[in-house]
Design a protein around this motif. Structure first.
Motif, PDB file in Angstrom:
ATOM      1  N   TYR A  26       0.813  -1.212   0.000  1.00 14.79           N
ATOM      2  CA  TYR A  26       0.000   0.000   0.000  1.00 14.79           C
ATOM      3  C   TYR A  26       0.851   1.269   0.000  1.00 14.79           C
ATOM      4  O   TYR A  26       0.336   2.363  -0.219  1.00 14.79           O
ATOM      5  CB  TYR A  26      -0.939   0.002   1.205  1.00 14.79           C
ATOM      6  N   ILE A  27       2.142   1.124   0.252  1.00 15.04           N
ATOM      7  CA  ILE A  27       3.029   2.289   0.173  1.00 15.04           C
ATOM      8  C   ILE A  27       3.008   2.868  -1.241  1.00 15.04           C
ATOM      9  O   ILE A  27       3.107   4.084  -1.435  1.00 15.04           O
ATOM     10  CB  ILE A  27       4.457   1.906   0.597  1.00 15.04           C
ATOM     11  N   ALA A  28       2.876   1.979  -2.246  1.00 15.22           N
ATOM     12  CA  ALA A  28       2.785   2.455  -3.633  1.00 15.22           C
ATOM     13  C   ALA A  28       1.536   3.309  -3.833  1.00 15.22           C
ATOM     14  O   ALA A  28       1.562   4.308  -4.570  1.00 15.22           O
ATOM     15  CB  ALA A  28       2.773   1.263  -4.590  1.00 15.22           C
ATOM     16  N   THR A  29       0.457   2.917  -3.169  1.00 15.55           N
ATOM     17  CA  THR A  29      -0.772   3.712  -3.241  1.00 15.55           C
ATOM     18  C   THR A  29      -0.562   5.090  -2.628  1.00 15.55           C
ATOM     19  O   THR A  29      -0.972   6.109  -3.190  1.00 15.55           O
ATOM     20  CB  THR A  29      -1.924   2.991  -2.517  1.00 15.55           C
ATOM     21  N   VAL A  30       0.078   5.105  -1.467  1.00 17.98           N
ATOM     22  CA  VAL A  30       0.360   6.371  -0.786  1.00 17.98           C
ATOM     23  C   VAL A  30       1.238   7.260  -1.662  1.00 17.98           C
ATOM     24  O   VAL A  30       0.989   8.474  -1.794  1.00 17.98           O
ATOM     25  CB  VAL A  30       1.037   6.108   0.571  1.00 17.98           C
ATOM     26  N   ALA A  31       2.252   6.666  -2.288  1.00 16.22           N
ATOM     27  CA  ALA A  31       3.157   7.443  -3.141  1.00 16.22           C
ATOM     28  C   ALA A  31       2.416   8.029  -4.338  1.00 16.22           C
ATOM     29  O   ALA A  31       2.650   9.182  -4.734  1.00 16.22           O
ATOM     30  CB  ALA A  31       4.303   6.554  -3.614  1.00 16.22           C
ATOM     31  N   TYR A  32       1.505   7.248  -4.898  1.00 17.18           N
ATOM     32  CA  TYR A  32       0.748   7.742  -6.047  1.00 17.18           C
ATOM     33  C   TYR A  32      -0.185   8.873  -5.641  1.00 17.18           C
ATOM     34  O   TYR A  32      -0.303   9.881  -6.353  1.00 17.18           O
ATOM     35  CB  TYR A  32      -0.049   6.599  -6.677  1.00 17.18           C
ATOM     36  N   VAL A  33      -0.848   8.726  -4.504  1.00 12.81           N
ATOM     37  CA  VAL A  33      -1.742   9.785  -4.021  1.00 12.81           C
ATOM     38  C   VAL A  33      -0.947  11.059  -3.737  1.00 12.81           C
ATOM     39  O   VAL A  33      -1.411  12.174  -3.995  1.00 12.81           O
ATOM     40  CB  VAL A  33      -2.490   9.312  -2.757  1.00 12.81           C
ATOM     41  N   ALA A  34       0.273  10.882  -3.232  1.00 11.39           N
ATOM     42  CA  ALA A  34       1.114  12.051  -2.956  1.00 11.39           C
ATOM     43  C   ALA A  34       1.481  12.787  -4.241  1.00 11.39           C
ATOM     44  O   ALA A  34       1.567  14.017  -4.261  1.00 11.39           O
ATOM     45  CB  ALA A  34       2.380  11.612  -2.233  1.00 11.39           C
ATOM     46  N   ALA A  35       1.677  12.041  -5.315  1.00 14.17           N
ATOM     47  CA  ALA A  35       2.074  12.650  -6.592  1.00 14.17           C
ATOM     48  C   ALA A  35       0.885  13.191  -7.375  1.00 14.17           C
ATOM     49  O   ALA A  35       1.037  14.108  -8.188  1.00 14.17           O
ATOM     50  CB  ALA A  35       2.828  11.629  -7.444  1.00 14.17           C
ATOM     51  N   HIS A  36      -0.314  12.605  -7.142  1.00 12.32           N
ATOM     52  CA  HIS A  36      -1.511  13.014  -7.877  1.00 12.32           C
ATOM     53  C   HIS A  36      -2.650  13.198  -6.878  1.00 12.32           C
ATOM     54  O   HIS A  36      -3.369  12.257  -6.578  1.00 12.32           O
ATOM     55  CB  HIS A  36      -1.912  11.965  -8.912  1.00 12.32           C
ATOM     56  N   GLY A  37      -2.796  14.415  -6.372  1.00  7.54           N
ATOM     57  CA  GLY A  37      -3.726  14.637  -5.271  1.00  7.54           C
ATOM     58  C   GLY A  37      -5.160  14.942  -5.652  1.00  7.54           C
ATOM     59  O   GLY A  37      -5.986  15.143  -4.772  1.00  7.54           O
ATOM     60  N   PHE A 140      -7.163   8.714   3.758  1.00  2.00           N
ATOM     61  CA  PHE A 140      -6.328   9.044   4.922  1.00  2.00           C
ATOM     62  C   PHE A 140      -4.987   9.613   4.463  1.00  2.00           C
ATOM     63  O   PHE A 140      -4.500  10.598   5.026  1.00  2.00           O
ATOM     64  CB  PHE A 140      -6.106   7.803   5.778  1.00  2.00           C
ATOM     65  N   ALA A 141      -4.397   8.980   3.459  1.00  3.99           N
ATOM     66  CA  ALA A 141      -3.103   9.454   2.961  1.00  3.99           C
ATOM     67  C   ALA A 141      -3.225  10.879   2.430  1.00  3.99           C
ATOM     68  O   ALA A 141      -2.369  11.733   2.713  1.00  3.99           O
ATOM     69  CB  ALA A 141      -2.595   8.522   1.867  1.00  3.99           C
ATOM     70  N   ASP A 142      -4.287  11.154   1.677  1.00  6.39           N
ATOM     71  CA  ASP A 142      -4.467  12.489   1.119  1.00  6.39           C
ATOM     72  C   ASP A 142      -4.648  13.521   2.224  1.00  6.39           C
ATOM     73  O   ASP A 142      -4.048  14.605   2.188  1.00  6.39           O
ATOM     74  CB  ASP A 142      -5.678  12.485   0.189  1.00  6.39           C
ATOM     75  N   ALA A 143      -5.473  13.187   3.227  1.00  8.79           N
ATOM     76  CA  ALA A 143      -5.700  14.122   4.331  1.00  8.79           C
ATOM     77  C   ALA A 143      -4.420  14.338   5.139  1.00  8.79           C
ATOM     78  O   ALA A 143      -4.097  15.478   5.524  1.00  8.79           O
ATOM     79  CB  ALA A 143      -6.811  13.596   5.234  1.00  8.79           C
ATOM     80  N   ALA A 144      -3.690  13.252   5.406  1.00  8.11           N
ATOM     81  CA  ALA A 144      -2.452  13.367   6.176  1.00  8.11           C
ATOM     82  C   ALA A 144      -1.401  14.168   5.415  1.00  8.11           C
ATOM     83  O   ALA A 144      -0.685  14.998   5.997  1.00  8.11           O
ATOM     84  CB  ALA A 144      -1.919  11.971   6.503  1.00  8.11           C
ATOM     85  N   LEU A 145      -1.316  13.943   4.116  1.00  5.18           N
ATOM     86  CA  LEU A 145      -0.361  14.685   3.296  1.00  5.18           C
ATOM     87  C   LEU A 145      -0.677  16.181   3.301  1.00  5.18           C
ATOM     88  O   LEU A 145       0.224  17.020   3.416  1.00  5.18           O
ATOM     89  CB  LEU A 145      -0.387  14.147   1.867  1.00  5.18           C
ATOM     90  N   MET A 146      -1.962  16.507   3.193  1.00  7.32           N
ATOM     91  CA  MET A 146      -2.355  17.917   3.216  1.00  7.32           C
ATOM     92  C   MET A 146      -2.032  18.556   4.560  1.00  7.32           C
ATOM     93  O   MET A 146      -1.566  19.696   4.621  1.00  7.32           O
ATOM     94  CB  MET A 146      -3.849  18.034   2.914  1.00  7.32           C
ATOM     95  N   ALA A 147      -2.259  17.784   5.637  1.00  5.11           N
ATOM     96  CA  ALA A 147      -1.991  18.328   6.976  1.00  5.11           C
ATOM     97  C   ALA A 147      -0.500  18.578   7.183  1.00  5.11           C
ATOM     98  O   ALA A 147      -0.094  19.640   7.671  1.00  5.11           O
ATOM     99  CB  ALA A 147      -2.517  17.356   8.034  1.00  5.11           C
ATOM    100  N   VAL A 148       0.320  17.598   6.790  1.00 11.17           N
ATOM    101  CA  VAL A 148       1.765  17.756   6.975  1.00 11.17           C
ATOM    102  C   VAL A 148       2.307  18.847   6.075  1.00 11.17           C
ATOM    103  O   VAL A 148       3.157  19.656   6.478  1.00 11.17           O
ATOM    104  CB  VAL A 148       2.485  16.411   6.705  1.00 11.17           C
ATOM    105  N   GLU A 149       1.806  18.909   4.839  1.00 12.02           N
ATOM    106  CA  GLU A 149       2.276  19.937   3.908  1.00 12.02           C
ATOM    107  C   GLU A 149       1.915  21.336   4.396  1.00 12.02           C
ATOM    108  O   GLU A 149       2.718  22.267   4.302  1.00 12.02           O
ATOM    109  CB  GLU A 149       1.682  19.702   2.525  1.00 12.02           C
ATOM    110  N   SER A 150       0.704  21.484   4.932  1.00  9.50           N
ATOM    111  CA  SER A 150       0.298  22.801   5.427  1.00  9.50           C
ATOM    112  C   SER A 150       1.118  23.215   6.644  1.00  9.50           C
ATOM    113  O   SER A 150       1.324  24.407   6.885  1.00  9.50           O
ATOM    114  CB  SER A 150      -1.189  22.790   5.783  1.00  9.50           C
ATOM    115  N   TYR A 151       1.593  22.224   7.404  1.00  6.26           N
ATOM    116  CA  TYR A 151       2.378  22.525   8.611  1.00  6.26           C
ATOM    117  C   TYR A 151       3.846  22.772   8.289  1.00  6.26           C
ATOM    118  O   TYR A 151       4.476  23.660   8.872  1.00  6.26           O
ATOM    119  CB  TYR A 151       2.245  21.362   9.588  1.00  6.26           C
TER     120      TYR A 151
END
Length: 205
Positions: A26-37, A140-151
């Motif tokens: 599922y790390i591949a899924t997280v990586a893809y979501v990070a690249a294409h939000g 979850f990955a998309d929400a977490a990425l947005m939270a960390v990026e905003s911080y």
């Protein structure tokens, strides 16, 4: 489908293909979501992830009970007992619940294959479960990425943090001895089972 989605599909497929050794595909899924939000890409990643996971579990299902004896070891008796239990409240629902949860699903899927359970019904149930799980992971990955990026202002740091969390969760689930959890549940109910699961995670060996 671009190469990224194909990579997600193949990574998840391979991570679900080997019985009892779930790799953090599922790390591949997280990586893809990070690249294409955006939402269309997230939806595509969910479908690719669910399809890869379901087809991987179909391969496990087809291994059958004969091979299961060789790879399951001491967990075989647990598998038999649990199979008897879940068959009382609907196998389709059991397959779905196992697919969407961190339970050790191969102990159910291999005996099901040996018992001649419908491949079509199995695939539909496991795909539905993996679709729900994949959607939860992607959102979850998309929400977490947005939270960390905003911080922090660094999307790469967010992707690394979510990927590390995914790998850590996989490692912790792998440590659970489900045969002991079932025995604890039979002796003391749900609270005892939860305590045993936590002890399994915390054990050194």
């Amino acid at each position: 489908m671009d190469y990224g989605l194909l990579g997600v599909f193949l990574a998840v497929l391979l991570s679900h293909f080997i019985p009892f050794i779930p790799l953090p595909g599922y790390i591949a899924t997280v990586a893809y979501v990070a690249a294409h939000g955006d939402l269309p890409h997230i939806a595509a990643a969910v479908v690719a992830t669910a399809l890869g996971a379901a087809l991987g579990k179909v391969a496990v299902f087809l291994y059958g009970y004969g091979i299961g004896k060789a790879v399951m070891g001491e967990e075989l008796q647990y598998a038999k007992r649990f199979f008897d239990r879940v068959s009382k409240w609907g196998l389709d629902l059991a397959v779905f619940i196992f697919a969407v949860s961190p339970l050790a699903d191969d102990v159910l899927y291999i005996p099901l294959g040996a018992a001649g359970y419908s491949l079509r019904r199995f695939f539909l149930a496991v795909f539905a479960g993996k679709l729900v799980l994949s959607a939860a992971i992607a959102l979850f990955a998309d929400a977490a990425l947005m939270a960390v990026e905003s911080y922090t202002g660094d999307v790469r740091l967010g992707a690394a943090a979510v990927a590390a969390l995914t790998a850590a969760a996989t490692f912790l689930v792998l440590r659970i001895k489900w045969s002991r959890v079932l025995a604890a549940y039979e002796d003391g109910g749900l609270k005892a089972a939860l305590r045993e699961a936590l002890r399994s995670i915390a054990r050194r060996k």
